[in-house]
Design a protein around this motif. Structure first.
Motif, PDB file in Angstrom:
ATOM      1  N   VAL A   1      -7.164  -1.699   4.233  1.00 19.04           N
ATOM      2  CA  VAL A   1      -8.274  -1.746   4.481  1.00 19.04           C
ATOM      3  C   VAL A   1      -8.757  -3.257   4.389  1.00 19.04           C
ATOM      4  CG1 VAL A   1     -11.006  -1.796   4.935  1.00 19.04           C
ATOM      5  CG2 VAL A   1      -8.667   0.206   4.194  1.00 19.04           C
TER       6      VAL A   1
ATOM      7  N   GLY B   1       0.842  -1.137   0.140  1.00 22.54           N
ATOM      8  CA  GLY B   1      -0.420  -0.165   0.252  1.00 22.54           C
ATOM      9  C   GLY B   1       0.969   1.458   0.436  1.00 22.54           C
TER      10      GLY B   1
ATOM     11  N   VAL C   1      -6.092   1.833  -1.230  1.00 23.60           N
ATOM     12  CA  VAL C   1      -6.451   1.981   0.016  1.00 23.60           C
ATOM     13  C   VAL C   1      -7.421   0.940  -0.118  1.00 23.60           C
ATOM     14  CG1 VAL C   1      -8.515   3.035   1.361  1.00 23.60           C
ATOM     15  CG2 VAL C   1      -6.859   4.444  -0.434  1.00 23.60           C
TER      16      VAL C   1
END
Length: 396
Positions: A186, A91, A182
């Motif tokens: 997540v 990420g 993202v």
């Protein structure tokens, strides 16, 4: 073939399946969305489509070639710490690519970040396939779970690029790169936090020589990998051969429809395979299914017209997902208790390597002697590999 009594809803209703699979799916969606924004972000920043192509190639090379090493780390040290670190690093690398491209950063830095992102790509898909084996009993429910997983992944990679393309029409490519960054953080962290992933501990210190030995030294495991290699090579060669065959019969639009139907046929094949009982051992199923894929895909050398090619490609696609599903099931067994991530990742790697070789070889052969010759050569090689697979699977 007779219908199975177990249903997909039974697999999905098993405790912890839905939250684990949903988290993994969120993280895996990043991979379906990252390539187009990466290509256009680097192209905009450097002003060169060639540089953008190099960046995508570096990303792909890092993701594919280092996949077995990442899987080994997970099997050795446990899924939660290693996968969690990879999720955060990936990420961060994609976010850094987004920021650097928006700032028109140095070309060299963009290349370094692209290969770094590929090098730390977290194997969420292979780990989820290992998780299926821990979440549901082996047999009917495991087959249905892996079939559903394969179908959803096919749809993800079918829809993802289209969504990314639509988004790029209204959003800067650099900004679009934040979306996969993202999603992977997540979804990946939620996946890592599940009890199933937490239970995937590392190998004990007193491991035996059998556990330390590479899976590639085991004949029966190589027999599993060869059909996956063949399936990947067929998929890769079709991406080149179909546009060549349809160059005078609808061009790029017809080729896009045909290749989309291959993915659609693969999704249908995965659903059908999960819904029926297929006789024979996994080794025999692998060879038989791969032969069906090879036979039907080879027909593009003799059919003409967009409709005929589309029908042939769609029919061939029906065999693609089942080949990979059986390969993953066989790998789950071959990996034993302490090498399951490595086993499923090697299946992925074999498919990816086959895809790269197939597309490259098809391009060279088609340019040199035409599509029928290219298909004949590649089909012969693929058939030999399947014969070797059958021999290795039978040897004791």
């Amino acid at each position: 073939m007779s219908t199975r009594t177990a249903r997909l809803r039974d697999a999905l209703a098993t405790p912890h399946v839905l939250p684990t699979f949903s988290a993994a799916l969120t993280g895996r969606a990043a991979y379906a969305l990252v390539l187009l924004p990466l290509l256009y972000a680097v192209s905009d920043a450097t002003g060169s489509i060639a540089q953008a192509g190099v960046a995508v190639a570096l990303y792909g090379a890092g993701a594919s070639l280092l996949a077995p090493a990442r899987a080994w780390l997970i099997d050795r040290h446990g899924a939660r710490p290693v996968l969690g670190a990879l999720v955060l690093l990936f990420g961060g690398a994609v976010a850094a690519l987004a920021i650097t491209s928006l700032a028109d950063g140095p070309n060299a830095l963009l290349m370094v970040l692209a290969v770094a992102a590929g090098a730390v790509a977290p194997p969420i898909g292979p780990t989820m396939r290992v998780a299926w084996g821990a979440l549901v009993p082996e047999g009917d429910l495991l087959r249905k779970g892996l079939s559903f997983d394969a179908v959803v992944e096919e749809l993800l990679y079918l829809v993802g690029p289209a969504v990314a393309g639509l988004a790029l029409a209204v959003v800067d490519p650099g900004l679009a790169l934040f979306v996969p960054a993202v999603l992977v953080v997540v979804g990946g962290l939620l996946f890592v936090a599940t009890p199933t992933v937490g239970a995937m501990g590392g190998r004990p210190r007193g491991e035996t020589v059998e556990r330390r030995r590479s899976l590639l030294a085991e004949r029966r495991f190589v027999a599993v990998l060869l059909p996956a290699l063949v399936a990947g090579s067929i998929s890769g060669s079709l991406s080149v051969a179909v546009p060549a065959v349809l160059s005078d019969h609808g061009g790029a639009a017809a080729a896009g429809v045909a290749l989309g139907l291959f993915a659609g046929g693969s999704a249908v094949g995965g659903l059908v395979y999960g819904a029926v009982k297929v006789p024979g051992s996994p080794a025999r199923q692998l060879v038989a299914l791969a032969l069906g894929l090879l036979t039907l895909s080879s027909l593009i050398a003799v059919v003409t017209g967009a409709v005929a090619v589309s029908v042939v490609v769609a029919a061939a696609g029906v065999f693609f997902s089942p080949v990979m599903i059986v390969a993953y099931m066989a790998a789950h067994t071959a990996g034993g208790e302490h090498r399951q991530n490595a086993a499923t990742t090697w299946v992925n790697t074999s498919h990816n390597v086959g895809g790269a070789i197939g597309s490259a070889l098809a391009g060279v052969l088609i340019a040199a002697a035409g599509t029928p010759f290219a298909v004949a050569v590649m089909a012969t090689v693929a058939l030999l590999l399947l014969v070797v697979s059958g021999v290795l699977a039978r040897r004791r």
